[in-house]
Design a protein around this motif. Structure first.
Motif, PDB file in Angstrom:
ATOM      1  N   UNK A 156       2.176  11.514 -47.641  1.00  0.00           N
ATOM      2  CA  UNK A 156       2.500  10.756 -46.538  1.00  0.00           C
ATOM      3  C   UNK A 156       1.278  10.823 -45.498  1.00  0.00           C
ATOM      4  N   UNK A 157       0.966  12.102 -45.269  1.00  0.00           N
ATOM      5  CA  UNK A 157      -0.525  12.232 -44.594  1.00  0.00           C
ATOM      6  C   UNK A 157      -1.744  11.542 -44.995  1.00  0.00           C
ATOM      7  N   UNK A 158      -1.894  11.580 -46.216  1.00  0.00           N
ATOM      8  CA  UNK A 158      -3.028  10.962 -47.054  1.00  0.00           C
ATOM      9  C   UNK A 158      -3.070   9.382 -47.020  1.00  0.00           C
ATOM     10  N   UNK A 159      -1.839   8.856 -47.218  1.00  0.00           N
ATOM     11  CA  UNK A 159      -1.602   7.237 -46.980  1.00  0.00           C
ATOM     12  C   UNK A 159      -1.852   6.977 -45.799  1.00  0.00           C
ATOM     13  N   UNK A 160      -1.499   7.729 -44.634  1.00  0.00           N
ATOM     14  CA  UNK A 160      -1.714   7.273 -43.223  1.00  0.00           C
ATOM     15  C   UNK A 160      -3.039   7.505 -42.651  1.00  0.00           C
ATOM     16  N   UNK A 161      -3.700   8.503 -43.103  1.00  0.00           N
ATOM     17  CA  UNK A 161      -5.191   8.443 -43.025  1.00  0.00           C
ATOM     18  C   UNK A 161      -5.874   7.440 -43.609  1.00  0.00           C
ATOM     19  N   UNK A 162      -5.586   7.140 -44.771  1.00  0.00           N
ATOM     20  CA  UNK A 162      -6.193   5.971 -45.566  1.00  0.00           C
ATOM     21  C   UNK A 162      -6.172   4.462 -45.216  1.00  0.00           C
ATOM     22  N   UNK A 163      -4.996   4.400 -44.381  1.00  0.00           N
ATOM     23  CA  UNK A 163      -4.817   2.939 -43.752  1.00  0.00           C
ATOM     24  C   UNK A 163      -6.019   2.647 -42.887  1.00  0.00           C
ATOM     25  N   UNK A 164      -6.891   1.566 -43.323  1.00  0.00           N
ATOM     26  CA  UNK A 164      -8.175   1.178 -42.594  1.00  0.00           C
ATOM     27  C   UNK A 164      -9.224   1.882 -42.950  1.00  0.00           C
ATOM     28  N   UNK A 165      -9.093   2.915 -43.885  1.00  0.00           N
ATOM     29  CA  UNK A 165     -10.237   3.959 -44.168  1.00  0.00           C
ATOM     30  C   UNK A 165     -10.482   3.631 -45.836  1.00  0.00           C
ATOM     31  N   UNK A 166     -11.192   4.805 -46.092  1.00  0.00           N
ATOM     32  CA  UNK A 166     -11.822   4.761 -47.460  1.00  0.00           C
ATOM     33  C   UNK A 166     -11.462   6.045 -48.479  1.00  0.00           C
ATOM     34  N   UNK A 167     -10.593   5.978 -49.529  1.00  0.00           N
ATOM     35  CA  UNK A 167     -10.317   6.881 -50.313  1.00  0.00           C
ATOM     36  C   UNK A 167     -11.684   7.310 -51.048  1.00  0.00           C
ATOM     37  N   UNK A 168     -12.025   8.575 -50.914  1.00  0.00           N
ATOM     38  CA  UNK A 168     -13.081   9.252 -51.503  1.00  0.00           C
ATOM     39  C   UNK A 168     -12.689  10.027 -52.793  1.00  0.00           C
ATOM     40  N   UNK A 169     -11.386  10.596 -52.789  1.00  0.00           N
ATOM     41  CA  UNK A 169     -10.863  10.905 -54.157  1.00  0.00           C
ATOM     42  C   UNK A 169      -9.222  10.830 -54.067  1.00  0.00           C
ATOM     43  N   UNK A 170      -8.473  10.162 -54.849  1.00  0.00           N
ATOM     44  CA  UNK A 170      -7.222   9.680 -54.921  1.00  0.00           C
ATOM     45  C   UNK A 170      -6.645  11.361 -54.921  1.00  0.00           C
ATOM     46  N   UNK A 171      -5.466  11.152 -53.997  1.00  0.00           N
ATOM     47  CA  UNK A 171      -4.634  12.604 -53.869  1.00  0.00           C
ATOM     48  C   UNK A 171      -3.981  12.647 -55.339  1.00  0.00           C
ATOM     49  N   UNK A 172      -4.194  13.838 -55.934  1.00  0.00           N
ATOM     50  CA  UNK A 172      -3.653  14.145 -57.310  1.00  0.00           C
ATOM     51  C   UNK A 172      -3.344  15.593 -57.520  1.00  0.00           C
ATOM     52  N   UNK A 173      -3.092  15.969 -58.557  1.00  0.00           N
ATOM     53  CA  UNK A 173      -2.871  17.505 -58.941  1.00  0.00           C
ATOM     54  C   UNK A 173      -4.268  17.956 -59.412  1.00  0.00           C
ATOM     55  N   UNK A 174      -4.422  19.236 -58.936  1.00  0.00           N
ATOM     56  CA  UNK A 174      -5.781  19.796 -59.501  1.00  0.00           C
ATOM     57  C   UNK A 174      -5.468  21.431 -59.929  1.00  0.00           C
TER      58      UNK A 174
END
Length: 143
Positions: A99-117
């Motif tokens: 939720x936080x990641x998608x909210x911050x990405x709104x109008x922004x630029x994804x540098x690394x998609x959210x994923x399991x590491x």
């Protein structure tokens, strides 16, 4: 000793704070405009001797979770550049991290998609619409 982040938005501070209120649940603790300054401003103290618009934010403090971030429109002009650092958000769950990641990405630029590491059940990096770099993580339990 306390170390805090202080972000300068060059005329977009109030817009940024409103975005963080919506996206991250930020709570404004204090906000003062240049026109509310109790001390007289030195004429032409802006960049190149320019006057600072009175509605610009002189100083603000907002809380995100347990942390406080300070912000201002500063005395710069043009597009702010936030380079060489990221703000990191630790989420309580994978759902919250997404939720936080998608909210911050709104109008922004994804540098690394959210994923399991290997170190997190969720981790991603995003630059928001104001140019601020964020890392969102839900760390794996320490062994």
């Amino acid at each position: 000793m306390l170390v805090q982040s202080y972000l300068f938005f060059n005329g977009r501070c109030e817009e940024a704070i409103n975005f963080y209120r919506k996206a991250l649940g930020a709570e404004v603790k204090m906000m003062m405009r240049f026109k509310e300054n109790p001390e007289p401003m030195t004429e032409g103290c802006g960049p190149g001797g320019a006057a600072i618009p009175g509605d610009n934010i002189m100083h603000a403090c907002f809380r995100i979770g347990e942390s406080e971030v300070m912000a201002s429109d500063g005395m710069g002009t043009g597009q702010p550049e936030f380079k060489g650092f990221s703000l990191s958000l630790t989420a309580a769950s994978d759902a919250e991290a997404n939720r936080l990641f998608n909210a911050l990405a709104d109008g922004g630029k994804v540098e690394m998609p959210i994923m399991k590491t290997f170190y997190a059940s969720s981790f991603g990096m995003v630059v928001d619409r104001f140019g601020v770099s964020w890392m969102v993580i839900k760390p794996l339990p320490m062994p």
